[in-house]
Write a protein that holds these residues in place. Structure first.
Motif, mmCIF file in Angstrom:
data_model
loop_
_atom_site.group_PDB
_atom_site.id
_atom_site.type_symbol
_atom_site.label_atom_id
_atom_site.label_comp_id
_atom_site.label_asym_id
_atom_site.label_seq_id
_atom_site.Cartn_x
_atom_site.Cartn_y
_atom_site.Cartn_z
ATOM 1 N N ILE A 129 0.835 -1.204 0.000
ATOM 2 C CA ILE A 129 0.000 0.000 0.000
ATOM 3 C C ILE A 129 0.870 1.254 0.000
ATOM 4 C CG2 ILE A 129 -1.605 1.347 1.417
ATOM 5 C CD1 ILE A 129 -2.901 -1.301 2.233
ATOM 6 N N LYS A 291 -7.638 1.927 2.539
ATOM 7 C CA LYS A 291 -6.993 0.852 1.791
ATOM 8 C C LYS A 291 -6.808 -0.392 2.649
ATOM 9 C CE LYS A 291 -4.483 3.775 -1.491
ATOM 10 N NZ LYS A 291 -5.047 3.152 -2.705
ATOM 11 N N LYS A 391 -8.661 -2.525 -1.005
ATOM 12 C CA LYS A 391 -7.934 -1.371 -1.520
ATOM 13 C C LYS A 391 -8.825 -0.486 -2.394
ATOM 14 C CE LYS A 391 -3.594 -3.926 -1.539
ATOM 15 N NZ LYS A 391 -2.434 -4.357 -2.323
#
Length: 392
Positions: A129, A291, A391
């Motif tokens: 991420i 996310k 996400k």
């Protein structure tokens, strides 16, 4: 006249009770069929089924085996060999050994291999991420830090409770870092801002001691790494906006409970750019935690010596059925950044959280000691599912 009886074999005279033979001989069909069966002669299937229904016959199977001595006949029991060893080849005993046949259809023994711990799976997702958001990973391979970079450079006073033995693990050998290891010009600026203030601050007005800064400790947060990276950024000729992150272990002398350990993983992210504000920080935190699939967030004002303003981050834990602190955040103070040489209009927003608590939320674990430590169930490590963080 002849009157038929049930058997049809006899008759009687209508003028009297005289009974006489109606036929000369009779045929017993059932007896004939039974005789044919006994003699193993062919019998119609219908007759066999009729006799079975009347329970006059029943079918049975008799198996006969003929046993004779084969080539491998022995009077003693010898276990076949499963492997051809080096000793058999050297002494020639393999010639007289009986080996088992290979069974290529049999299932092999279960392969005992390593399994990824849930923490490693979640760590990989966190790292992905950060990289997707354009962050660069910081080097975090230095677990032993000194008090200067862990506390003093962050504008944290030497009397702060976090620097006591009941909160920090101190190293006995080597106990001190040489004074020459600190950047000379930067060291004087840190001492001045602690003792007298500067950059719009009055400081702490106390006698700063180099001995406290020289003490070696196990780092209490990865912000010590962030401090070193920001100092390098401040020493560059031209400032370049930077986004950095780190994921690694930190150590604190804390009381163990369902949500705290003495050793845990800290995730830290920071953004250095011009004219950043608290609104930028809140926006980045919402984007970051979304996310992770954690959309229920709350922020609470907090105090940190090196950030102002500061906020604690809370997320709702369905297992514990309460709000759990998942991180801390804030904007680094000018007393910390300006001595490093960063421009006055440059602000640094930062946040940190543990790796264990988001993992507990994703995997429904209520006690952190069931996730890491001696009480971990190895079956849980082997059978836990793949980590997929939302996400979208």
């Amino acid at each position: 006249a002849v009157v038929s009886t049930q058997s049809g074999h006899y008759g009687r005279d209508e003028n009297g009770p005289t009974i006489f033979r109606a036929v000369e001989e009779t045929t017993d069909v059932v007896k004939d069929v039974l005789s044919n069966i006994q003699s193993k002669n062919p019998v119609p299937d219908k007759s066999v089924q009729d006799l079975k229904k009347r329970k006059l016959i029943s079918s049975s199977v008799t198996k006969f085996y003929s046993v004779s001595k084969g080539e491998g006949f022995r009077t003693d029991i010898e276990k076949p060999e499963a492997d051809l060893t080096a000793d058999m080849l050297q002494d020639g005993t393999w010639k007289s050994k009986n080996f088992k046949d290979y069974n290529f259809t049999a299932k092999g023994a279960p392969v005992v291999g390593g399994c990824l711990h849930p923490l490693l799976k979640v760590r990989t997702e966190f790292r992905r991420i950060f990289l997707d958001m354009g962050f660069t990973e910081m080097p975090t391979n230095q677990f032993v830090e000194n008090g200067f970079w862990n506390f003093d450079a962050l504008f944290q006073p030497q009397q702060h409770p976090a620097r006591d033995a009941h909160d920090t693990f101190f190293i006995s050998d080597p106990q001190m870092t040489p004074k020459e290891a600190f950047p000379p010009g930067y060291l004087e600026k840190v001492i001045e801002v602690h003792e007298k203030g500067g950059y719009g601050s009055t400081g702490y007005n106390y006698d700063w001691k180099i001995e406290e800064a020289q003490k070696n400790i196990l780092r209490t947060h990865t912000t010590a790494v962030s401090t070193r990276m920001l100092y390098k950024l401040g020493q560059q000729e031209k400032f370049v906006p930077t986004k950095l992150f780190s994921i690694d272990r930190v150590f604190r002398n804390e009381t163990l409970d369902a949500t705290h350990l003495a050793e845990f993983h800290q995730i830290e992210g920071l953004i250095a750019d011009r004219n950043l504000s608290l609104g930028h920080l809140i926006g980045v935190l919402h984007a970051f935690f979304k996310k992770l699939g954690l959309e229920k967030l709350k922020f609470k004002p907090a105090y940190n010596p090196y950030t102002e303003p500061s906020m604690e981050i809370f997320s709702y834990h369905p297992g514990l059925k309460k709000w759990v602190e998942v991180g801390n955040s804030g904007i680094f103070r000018p007393e910390m950044l300006l001595p490093m040489g960063l421009p006055r209009d440059v602000n640094v927003i930062a946040w940190g959280l543990s790796l264990e608590r988001p993992t507990m939320i994703k995997y429904g674990i209520n006690n952190i000691r069931e996730l890491i430590g001696p009480k971990v169930n190895l079956n849980m490590v082997q059978a836990n599912p793949i980590c997929r963080l939302d996400k979208n």
